[in-house]
Design a protein around this motif. Structure first.
Motif, PDB file in Angstrom:
ATOM      1  N   LEU A 184       1.036  -1.317  -0.055  1.00  0.00           N
ATOM      2  CA  LEU A 184      -0.051   0.049  -0.241  1.00  0.00           C
ATOM      3  C   LEU A 184       0.837   1.431  -0.128  1.00  0.00           C
ATOM      4  N   VAL A 185       2.038   1.033   0.613  1.00  0.00           N
ATOM      5  CA  VAL A 185       3.077   2.285   0.540  1.00  0.00           C
ATOM      6  C   VAL A 185       3.280   2.684  -0.816  1.00  0.00           C
ATOM      7  N   LEU A 186       3.543   1.371  -1.743  1.00  0.00           N
ATOM      8  CA  LEU A 186       3.862   1.697  -3.072  1.00  0.00           C
ATOM      9  C   LEU A 186       2.640   2.134  -3.865  1.00  0.00           C
ATOM     10  N   PHE A 187       1.264   1.746  -3.617  1.00  0.00           N
ATOM     11  CA  PHE A 187       0.356   2.272  -4.030  1.00  0.00           C
ATOM     12  C   PHE A 187      -0.113   3.665  -3.760  1.00  0.00           C
ATOM     13  N   HIS A 188       0.361   4.235  -2.874  1.00  0.00           N
ATOM     14  CA  HIS A 188       0.331   5.561  -2.525  1.00  0.00           C
ATOM     15  C   HIS A 188       0.989   6.557  -3.092  1.00  0.00           C
ATOM     16  N   ILE A 189       2.152   6.008  -3.308  1.00  0.00           N
ATOM     17  CA  ILE A 189       3.479   6.759  -4.127  1.00  0.00           C
ATOM     18  C   ILE A 189       2.733   6.707  -5.633  1.00  0.00           C
ATOM     19  N   TRP A 190       2.360   5.637  -6.067  1.00  0.00           N
ATOM     20  CA  TRP A 190       1.879   5.679  -7.520  1.00  0.00           C
ATOM     21  C   TRP A 190       0.586   6.879  -7.753  1.00  0.00           C
ATOM     22  N   ALA A 191      -0.343   6.503  -6.658  1.00  0.00           N
ATOM     23  CA  ALA A 191      -1.432   7.453  -6.876  1.00  0.00           C
ATOM     24  C   ALA A 191      -1.210   8.825  -6.779  1.00  0.00           C
ATOM     25  N   VAL A 192      -0.455   9.325  -5.905  1.00  0.00           N
ATOM     26  CA  VAL A 192      -0.209  10.748  -5.865  1.00  0.00           C
ATOM     27  C   VAL A 192       0.766  11.225  -7.237  1.00  0.00           C
ATOM     28  N   THR A 193       1.504  10.595  -7.238  1.00  0.00           N
ATOM     29  CA  THR A 193       2.448  11.124  -8.611  1.00  0.00           C
ATOM     30  C   THR A 193       1.588  10.751  -9.908  1.00  0.00           C
ATOM     31  N   GLN A 194       0.912   9.684  -9.868  1.00  0.00           N
ATOM     32  CA  GLN A 194      -0.163   9.395 -11.233  1.00  0.00           C
ATOM     33  C   GLN A 194      -0.807  10.955 -11.226  1.00  0.00           C
ATOM     34  N   PHE A 195      -1.359  11.287 -10.162  1.00  0.00           N
ATOM     35  CA  PHE A 195      -2.545  12.621 -10.381  1.00  0.00           C
ATOM     36  C   PHE A 195      -1.902  13.390 -11.240  1.00  0.00           C
ATOM     37  N   TYR A 196      -0.611  13.913 -11.192  1.00  0.00           N
ATOM     38  CA  TYR A 196       0.008  14.890 -11.839  1.00  0.00           C
ATOM     39  C   TYR A 196      -0.001  14.867 -13.699  1.00  0.00           C
ATOM     40  N   ALA A 234       0.293  27.605 -15.817  1.00  0.00           N
ATOM     41  CA  ALA A 234       0.309  27.050 -16.913  1.00  0.00           C
ATOM     42  C   ALA A 234       0.424  25.325 -17.019  1.00  0.00           C
ATOM     43  N   GLN A 235      -0.554  24.639 -17.648  1.00  0.00           N
ATOM     44  CA  GLN A 235      -0.575  23.245 -17.418  1.00  0.00           C
ATOM     45  C   GLN A 235       0.770  22.624 -17.682  1.00  0.00           C
ATOM     46  N   GLN A 236       1.574  23.015 -18.535  1.00  0.00           N
ATOM     47  CA  GLN A 236       2.862  22.329 -18.897  1.00  0.00           C
ATOM     48  C   GLN A 236       3.801  22.617 -17.650  1.00  0.00           C
ATOM     49  N   GLY A 237       3.613  23.889 -17.221  1.00  0.00           N
ATOM     50  CA  GLY A 237       4.665  24.226 -16.139  1.00  0.00           C
ATOM     51  C   GLY A 237       6.048  24.291 -16.594  1.00  0.00           C
ATOM     52  N   ASP A 238       6.853  25.121 -15.841  1.00  0.00           N
ATOM     53  CA  ASP A 238       8.340  25.571 -16.286  1.00  0.00           C
ATOM     54  C   ASP A 238       9.127  24.598 -15.308  1.00  0.00           C
ATOM     55  N   ASP A 239      10.263  24.691 -15.630  1.00  0.00           N
ATOM     56  CA  ASP A 239      11.215  23.792 -14.811  1.00  0.00           C
ATOM     57  C   ASP A 239      11.258  24.114 -13.211  1.00  0.00           C
ATOM     58  N   LYS A 240      11.152  25.281 -12.872  1.00  0.00           N
ATOM     59  CA  LYS A 240      11.309  25.770 -11.637  1.00  0.00           C
ATOM     60  C   LYS A 240       9.746  25.319 -10.884  1.00  0.00           C
ATOM     61  N   ASP A 241       8.834  25.451 -11.400  1.00  0.00           N
ATOM     62  CA  ASP A 241       7.556  24.841 -11.031  1.00  0.00           C
ATOM     63  C   ASP A 241       7.660  23.203 -10.875  1.00  0.00           C
ATOM     64  N   ARG A 242       8.102  22.496 -11.671  1.00  0.00           N
ATOM     65  CA  ARG A 242       8.343  21.084 -11.774  1.00  0.00           C
ATOM     66  C   ARG A 242       9.102  20.666 -10.494  1.00  0.00           C
ATOM     67  N   GLU A 246       9.650  18.320  -5.009  1.00  0.00           N
ATOM     68  CA  GLU A 246      10.063  18.720  -3.589  1.00  0.00           C
ATOM     69  C   GLU A 246       8.719  18.492  -2.612  1.00  0.00           C
ATOM     70  N   GLN A 247       7.623  19.192  -2.968  1.00  0.00           N
ATOM     71  CA  GLN A 247       6.604  19.046  -1.994  1.00  0.00           C
ATOM     72  C   GLN A 247       5.941  17.681  -2.173  1.00  0.00           C
ATOM     73  N   VAL A 248       5.847  16.963  -3.256  1.00  0.00           N
ATOM     74  CA  VAL A 248       5.356  15.678  -3.160  1.00  0.00           C
ATOM     75  C   VAL A 248       6.050  14.690  -2.544  1.00  0.00           C
ATOM     76  N   THR A 249       7.416  14.708  -2.737  1.00  0.00           N
ATOM     77  CA  THR A 249       8.471  13.907  -2.125  1.00  0.00           C
ATOM     78  C   THR A 249       8.353  13.997  -0.468  1.00  0.00           C
ATOM     79  N   GLU A 250       8.490  15.384  -0.035  1.00  0.00           N
ATOM     80  CA  GLU A 250       8.347  15.416   1.240  1.00  0.00           C
ATOM     81  C   GLU A 250       7.226  14.953   1.918  1.00  0.00           C
ATOM     82  N   PHE A 251       6.019  15.307   1.185  1.00  0.00           N
ATOM     83  CA  PHE A 251       4.505  14.965   1.794  1.00  0.00           C
ATOM     84  C   PHE A 251       4.743  13.146   1.824  1.00  0.00           C
TER      85      PHE A 251
END
Length: 219
Positions: free
Chosen positions: A167-179, A193-201, A206-211
């Motif tokens: 389930l830890v793996l599933f949670h990682i997949w779920a959050v990252t797949q959202f994007y 912007a939908q594509q986003g620039d390098d800074k926003d990516r 960073e935010q998703v990883t820390e969370f």
């Protein structure tokens, strides 16, 4: 015999090399066109005519390169699975959960940013019950079981909170797949912007990883 003659004799003739390059280029165009059509219309809604139009080919030309719509769809799914074996691969267990899981999250986020249509094709196939993918996922299942076993070892060592490792793996997949699957929604609510620039990516990674690492109780 001159050097030029030796080189030409040992390899393909120039005309043959040219045809080979053109064949590969056309296959690339067909592949990209199919990804766009399948992501938009799904397998049932897609047509070879739509794929041909998107690739800039006639329907007859398209069928010179592909066996059928279904075969092309299956090949695209296999390509996605092959890429994801790399994306979801685990580094040496000794590096620990923060390094290994952090790298996994980053790779999956980058894949979501750079290949959102391919991610959506995979998701749509799963939502249909994976009728095509079911027979293609043995290697992915083995790799996932191995990854879950590594996570379990880290938990046993007290390097992260105890939980169901799968389930830890599933949670990682779920959050990252959202994007990938909800890129439009995420951009709309974030006013970017939908594509986003390098800074926003980088910020999102960073935010998703820390969370996720905090949620998993990684020490």
């Amino acid at each position: 015999m001159s050097i030029g003659e030796e080189e030409q004799g040992d390899g393909e003739a120039p005309a043959t090399r040219g045809r080979s390059r053109k064949y590969t280029q056309v296959l690339g165009l067909i592949n990209q066109a199919a990804i766009e059509v399948f992501a938009s219309e799904g397998l049932a809604g897609a047509s070879t005519q739509a794929i041909a139009d998107k690739a800039g080919l006639s329907k007859a030309q398209l069928h010179y390169y592909i066996e059928s719509k279904e075969a092309l769809y299956r090949q695209i799914l296999q390509d996605i699975l092959n890429d994801w074996i790399v994306v979801f691969g685990f580094a040496d267990e000794a590096f620990g959960p923060r390094k290994v899981l952090g790298d996994l999250i980053r790779r999956k986020m980058v894949f979501s940013f750079e290949h959102p249509l391919r991610s959506r094709i995979f998701t749509a196939e799963m939502m249909r019950g994976a009728p095509v993918l079911n027979s293609m996922m043995d290697t992915s299942k083995q790799r996932t079981d191995q990854a879950a076993a590594v996570i379990q070892n880290w938990m046993n060592q007290g390097l992260m909170d105890k939980a169901d490792p799968m389930l830890v793996l599933f949670h990682i997949w779920a959050v990252t797949q959202f994007y990938a699957d909800h890129a439009t929604q995420a951009a709309y609510f974030r006013n970017v912007a939908q594509q986003g620039d390098d800074k926003d990516r980088r910020y999102l990674i960073e935010q998703v990883t820390e969370f996720l690492l905090k949620g998993a109780g990684v020490r």
